[in-house]
Scaffold this active site. Structure first.
Site, PDB file in Angstrom:
ATOM      1  N   GLN A  54       0.825  -1.213   0.000  1.00  0.00           N
ATOM      2  CA  GLN A  54       0.000   0.000   0.000  1.00  0.00           C
ATOM      3  C   GLN A  54       0.857   1.260   0.000  1.00  0.00           C
ATOM      4  O   GLN A  54       0.469   2.275  -0.569  1.00  0.00           O
ATOM      5  CB  GLN A  54      -0.929   0.001   1.208  1.00  0.00           C
ATOM      6  CG  GLN A  54      -1.943  -1.134   1.198  1.00  0.00           C
ATOM      7  CD  GLN A  54      -2.728  -1.204  -0.103  1.00  0.00           C
ATOM      8  OE1 GLN A  54      -3.507  -0.310  -0.414  1.00  0.00           O
ATOM      9  NE2 GLN A  54      -2.504  -2.254  -0.884  1.00  0.00           N
ATOM     10  N   HIS A  68       1.767   3.121  -3.461  1.00  0.00           N
ATOM     11  CA  HIS A  68       0.722   3.547  -4.391  1.00  0.00           C
ATOM     12  C   HIS A  68       1.011   4.858  -5.114  1.00  0.00           C
ATOM     13  O   HIS A  68       0.714   4.981  -6.288  1.00  0.00           O
ATOM     14  CB  HIS A  68      -0.635   3.632  -3.693  1.00  0.00           C
ATOM     15  CG  HIS A  68      -1.494   2.438  -3.956  1.00  0.00           C
ATOM     16  ND1 HIS A  68      -2.033   2.171  -5.186  1.00  0.00           N
ATOM     17  CD2 HIS A  68      -1.897   1.431  -3.152  1.00  0.00           C
ATOM     18  CE1 HIS A  68      -2.738   1.051  -5.128  1.00  0.00           C
ATOM     19  NE2 HIS A  68      -2.666   0.577  -3.908  1.00  0.00           N
ATOM     20  N   GLU A 126      -9.834   0.125   4.556  1.00  0.00           N
ATOM     21  CA  GLU A 126     -10.158  -0.282   3.190  1.00  0.00           C
ATOM     22  C   GLU A 126      -9.857  -1.775   3.027  1.00  0.00           C
ATOM     23  O   GLU A 126     -10.687  -2.554   2.560  1.00  0.00           O
ATOM     24  CB  GLU A 126      -9.329   0.544   2.207  1.00  0.00           C
ATOM     25  CG  GLU A 126      -9.506   0.156   0.751  1.00  0.00           C
ATOM     26  CD  GLU A 126      -8.523   0.879  -0.152  1.00  0.00           C
ATOM     27  OE1 GLU A 126      -8.760   0.892  -1.379  1.00  0.00           O
ATOM     28  OE2 GLU A 126      -7.514   1.432   0.355  1.00  0.00           O
ATOM     29  N   HIS A 127      -8.656  -2.169   3.386  1.00  0.00           N
ATOM     30  CA  HIS A 127      -8.226  -3.572   3.330  1.00  0.00           C
ATOM     31  C   HIS A 127      -7.867  -4.038   4.732  1.00  0.00           C
ATOM     32  O   HIS A 127      -7.064  -3.381   5.414  1.00  0.00           O
ATOM     33  CB  HIS A 127      -6.986  -3.738   2.440  1.00  0.00           C
ATOM     34  CG  HIS A 127      -7.110  -3.122   1.090  1.00  0.00           C
ATOM     35  ND1 HIS A 127      -6.481  -1.936   0.749  1.00  0.00           N
ATOM     36  CD2 HIS A 127      -7.796  -3.519  -0.013  1.00  0.00           C
ATOM     37  CE1 HIS A 127      -6.764  -1.634  -0.515  1.00  0.00           C
ATOM     38  NE2 HIS A 127      -7.561  -2.581  -0.993  1.00  0.00           N
ATOM     39  N   ASP A 132      -6.769  -6.918  -5.063  1.00  0.00           N
ATOM     40  CA  ASP A 132      -6.494  -5.839  -6.009  1.00  0.00           C
ATOM     41  C   ASP A 132      -6.621  -6.307  -7.455  1.00  0.00           C
ATOM     42  O   ASP A 132      -7.052  -5.544  -8.315  1.00  0.00           O
ATOM     43  CB  ASP A 132      -5.077  -5.295  -5.797  1.00  0.00           C
ATOM     44  CG  ASP A 132      -5.032  -4.181  -4.780  1.00  0.00           C
ATOM     45  OD1 ASP A 132      -6.102  -3.707  -4.365  1.00  0.00           O
ATOM     46  OD2 ASP A 132      -3.916  -3.782  -4.386  1.00  0.00           O
ATOM     47  N   HIS A 154     -55.018  11.659   0.076  1.00  0.00           N
ATOM     48  CA  HIS A 154     -54.374  10.361   0.231  1.00  0.00           C
ATOM     49  C   HIS A 154     -55.367   9.344   0.798  1.00  0.00           C
ATOM     50  O   HIS A 154     -55.475   8.206   0.311  1.00  0.00           O
ATOM     51  CB  HIS A 154     -53.169  10.456   1.181  1.00  0.00           C
ATOM     52  CG  HIS A 154     -51.929  10.993   0.557  1.00  0.00           C
ATOM     53  ND1 HIS A 154     -51.833  12.276   0.091  1.00  0.00           N
ATOM     54  CD2 HIS A 154     -50.718  10.404   0.338  1.00  0.00           C
ATOM     55  CE1 HIS A 154     -50.611  12.481  -0.390  1.00  0.00           C
ATOM     56  NE2 HIS A 154     -49.910  11.357  -0.259  1.00  0.00           N
TER      57      HIS A 154
END
Length: 427
Positions: A255, A258, A324-325, A358, A417
């Site tokens: 990570q 990136h 995230e992971h 991924d 209604h």
């Protein structure tokens, strides 16, 4: 690298700071707002100006769209082994997508009453494929490939001018992309969301991007559907004494490489001695990698090695962080997973690196970051469908509920209604 030991002074404050990380800085939203306003007001003219300003490419509106024949020619340069890898990954991604397609249903729930759901694929969606320092081939498969499996007819890819790597082009063609626009960043997202003289607007925009793209998607939400608001990539690894520190180090570095330098990589371990082992392995492996400048930024600011007393505390820290992971490298990863309440994706056991997700495991790698897994799901097949509820009453069933309808109409002072229900069954 930051080391945090449970029970020592400053632990709670330092961990809390991790939980409060933003998806993007305020200045990103200010910049995105100005670009969106320009596209809204001047359309193609503004798109051309922003392409020249941000991507240093002069284009006329007629040149925004890449002919598919041009993409095919570029894709033909890709080695066969790479083509095979792309097709295999796509097959596995679409296999999962098809297994998770929502299904129409209708059933009787009370005498004379049927309810259900109808799911219709969207007709025109946009997928953003970042350019930058790496050709993100897998992002094509994890966005366009899933949209194609969902039955979307028009899949519109935007990618910065010059992002013409043969693997990206081949993946687009294999994944079912029907249009490729040479548009990047905020101006590309805004053009798809708002439409211009030459670009038809889409119903939804999916795909990861930098802080400015994320800010733009947030600002455009409502005028167009979006997948989620996501920031820089992140990983959290839960490990016990059985874990392999070399594996953990490799996963943390995956990570860190990136590109933005704002990524985070976190270890939460029940074995305090694991911290030194992982630190040494990270530094040793770092020296063998290519993207060292980017990695060093993350090592200085975004790597956290945390020791906790037990699995329950580890799960609590991880769930509050909502990564995230999330990798669980323990003797019984399934037991720990049951205690997790928020994560984009969970990878179980030492033989399941995050990079499986991924690239080729199946579920989309477009996942919530910055704690947003507490309120957003990752991209999924259902993201590309419209959901419509279905209701059918018989006369007798309506007669049975008419008094409820009438009373609600009276309580809410909406007598029309109430009458719409009672007029059908009054004798």
């Amino acid at each position: 690298m930051h080391k945090l030991i449970y029970g020592k002074p400053g632990f709670d404050k330092a961990v809390q700071a991790l939980y409060d990380r933003p998806a993007f800085p305020p200045e990103a939203e200010d910049s995105a707002r100005q670009i969106i306003a320009g596209i809204r007001k001047r359309g193609d003219e503004a798109v051309a100006e922003f392409a020249e300003k941000f991507d240093r490419v002069k284009m006329t509106p007629a040149e925004f769209l890449m002919p598919l024949d041009e993409a095919r020619k570029i894709a033909s340069e890709l080695p066969n082994a790479d083509k095979l890898a792309i097709r295999r990954a796509l097959k596995q991604v679409q296999q999962f997508a098809k297994l998770t397609r929502p299904r129409n249903w209708m059933m009787g729930v009370r005498s004379g009453v049927k309810v259900g759901e109808k799911f219709t694929p969207m007709e025109r969606v946009g997928v953003y494929i970042p350019g930058g320092t790496a050709p993100l081939v897998s992002t094509v498969l994890h966005t366009a490939g899933i949209a194609s499996a969902a039955g979307v007819k028009e899949i519109v890819a935007i990618t910065p001018p010059g992002n013409t790597h043969p693997a990206v082009m081949y993946a687009m063609l294999q994944a079912g992309v029907t249009e490729i626009w040479r548009l990047g960043g905020v101006y590309g997202v805004a053009a798809l969301a708002l439409g211009t003289q030459s670009i038809r607007k889409v119903e939804k925009i999916c795909g990861p991007g930098n802080a400015y793209v994320t800010a733009a998607k947030k600002l455009l939400y409502g005028e167009v559907g979006i997948d989620l608001v996501a920031g820089p990539s992140e990983i959290l690894v839960i490990a016990d004494k059985s874990a392999n520190p070399e594996f953990i180090a490799a996963d943390l570095l995956s990570q860190a490489e990136h590109g933005s330098g704002l990524e985070q990589a976190v270890l939460v371990t029940t074995d305090e001695s694991m911290i030194k082992k992982v630190e040494k392995a990270v530094l040793r492996q770092r020296d063998t990698l290519k993207r060292q400048a980017t990695i060093d930024k993350v090592l200085a600011n975004g790597v956290f090695l945390i020791a906790v007393p037990d699995e329950e505390t580890a799960a609590q820290v991880a769930s509050s962080y909502a990564p995230e992971h999330l990798e669980i490298q323990t003797e019984n990863p399934e037991r720990v997973a049951k205690m997790i309440t928020a994560a984009g994706a969970i990878f179980l056991g030492q033989w399941t690196p995050e990079s499986c997700g991924d690239f080729c495991a199946g579920p989309s790698h477009v996942l919530p970051t910055a704690g947003s897994a507490k309120k957003f799901n990752g991209l999924e097949t259902a993201s590309f469908y419209r959901r419509t509820s279905l209701v059918k009453y018989s006369r007798q069933a309506l007669k049975r509920d008419a008094d409820v309808i009438a009373r609600f109409g009276a309580m809410e002072q909406l007598d029309a209604h109430g009458r719409a229900g009672t007029i059908r069954v009054d004798e």
